[in-house]
Scaffold this active site. Structure first.
Site, PDB file in Angstrom:
ATOM      1  N   CYS A   1       0.769  27.083  62.912  1.00 46.19           N
ATOM      2  CA  CYS A   1       1.491  28.165  63.580  1.00 46.19           C
ATOM      3  C   CYS A   1       2.265  28.920  62.517  1.00 46.19           C
ATOM      4  O   CYS A   1       3.108  28.340  61.822  1.00 46.19           O
ATOM      5  CB  CYS A   1       2.435  27.621  64.647  1.00 46.19           C
ATOM      6  SG  CYS A   1       3.453  28.899  65.413  1.00 46.19           S
TER       7      CYS A   1
ATOM      8  N   CYS B   1       3.079  36.242  66.993  1.00 46.70           N
ATOM      9  CA  CYS B   1       2.203  35.154  66.558  1.00 46.70           C
ATOM     10  C   CYS B   1       1.892  35.370  65.091  1.00 46.70           C
ATOM     11  O   CYS B   1       1.269  36.378  64.720  1.00 46.70           O
ATOM     12  CB  CYS B   1       0.911  35.138  67.386  1.00 46.70           C
ATOM     13  SG  CYS B   1      -0.284  33.890  66.841  1.00 46.70           S
TER      14      CYS B   1
END
Length: 280
Positions: free
Chosen positions: A77, A220
């Protein structure tokens, strides 16, 4: 009942609960249930995911594991690793300069520095993978402008699988309703994050539907890298761009096809929770 210390952080609004396992260890077979319980925004702390920080022993001083709010474990991530590095920097696990972090996507190099009183983290994200043969686990790659559910979809892996779609109207209210169909399409055996991208001069604007969150997130990191990688491959940008997300901006750059992501991360609050292992 055990008191577990935690830190809440966010990177451009993509928020995380971080548990430092040098202080409190969550059993591996409980991590998924822990994330599902405490990521809940009404009955828990509230977050897009949980970051677990521990020692690595595999060529890096630290290891990061991330579990999404649905309990699934993600390979990597981008916003999460910046939050991870920010915390590690704050508590003294790392200092300014370069270090390495083990993730499920491999060992990544990060660089922490202070600029105008703000702590910034630059992450070497590796080479975006387009070649399907190089990433058999996802079955993705080498898919550019493939017609899918009414859109032209391009696929790339930047630590996790991504679908990238260039659109004229990034604010189209129908985008997030079509995203699940693309996210679950059989062309992506492990599913994919879905990124809708518009071009703004030499920069990009991105909205992302995230796998594991099953909804739109404010930002993101790996999706921003994916959008920039596809834009670069299409000739829309050169080797550097600013990606604007709902939650903030990230600088994405490329050096010899290796992607770098740079941006800030913020600590929101710290606290303790009463952890009853038997309740999970």
């Amino acid at each position: 009942m055990t008191e577990i210390k935690f830190t809440k952080l966010h990177g451009n609004g993509n928020d995380f609960i971080l548990v430092d396992e040098f202080e409190n260890k969550i059993p591996d077979d409980k991590k998924s249930a822990f994330a599902k319980k405490y990521c809940h925004r009404r009955f828990g702390i509230g977050a897009d995911g949980v970051l677990f920080l521990s020692s690595s022993g595999r060529g890096a001083p630290l290891r990061m594991r991330i579990f999404n709010e649905d309990g699934s474990e993600a390979e990597m991530c981008g916003n999460g690793i910046r939050c991870f590095a920010k915390y590690a920097f704050d508590v003294g696990h790392i200092s300014t300069g370069k270090t390495k972090v083990e993730t499920m996507a491999g060992i990544l190099e990060i660089e922490a520095r202070v600029e105008n009183g703000k702590k910034l983290v630059k992450v070497c994200m590796g080479k975006p993978l387009f070649d399907r043969k190089k990433i058999p686990a996802t079955g993705m790659g080498d898919l550019i402008n493939v017609p899918l559910h009414g859109y032209e979809v391009s696929a790339v892996n930047t630590g996790v699988p991504h679908a990238v779609i260039f659109v004229d109207d990034i604010n189209d209210p129908g985008l997030m309703s079509i995203a699940p169909q693309i996210r679950y399409d059989k062309i992506f055996p492990k599913g994919a994050n879905v990124n809708f991208v518009s071009r703004e001069m030499g920069n990009l604007r991105v909205r992302t539907y995230e796998r594991g969150v099953e909804g739109e997130t404010l930002s993101c990191g790996t999706g921003s890298v994916a959008a920039a990688a596809v834009a670069r491959r299409k000739g829309f940008i050169r080797d550097s761009t600013v990606v604007k997300t709902v939650g903030g901006e990230l600088k994405i750059s490329f050096e010899h096809d290796i992607a770098y992501m740079e941006g800030s991360a913020e600590t929101v609050f710290t606290g303790t929770l009463n952890f009853d292992e038997s309740s999970l």
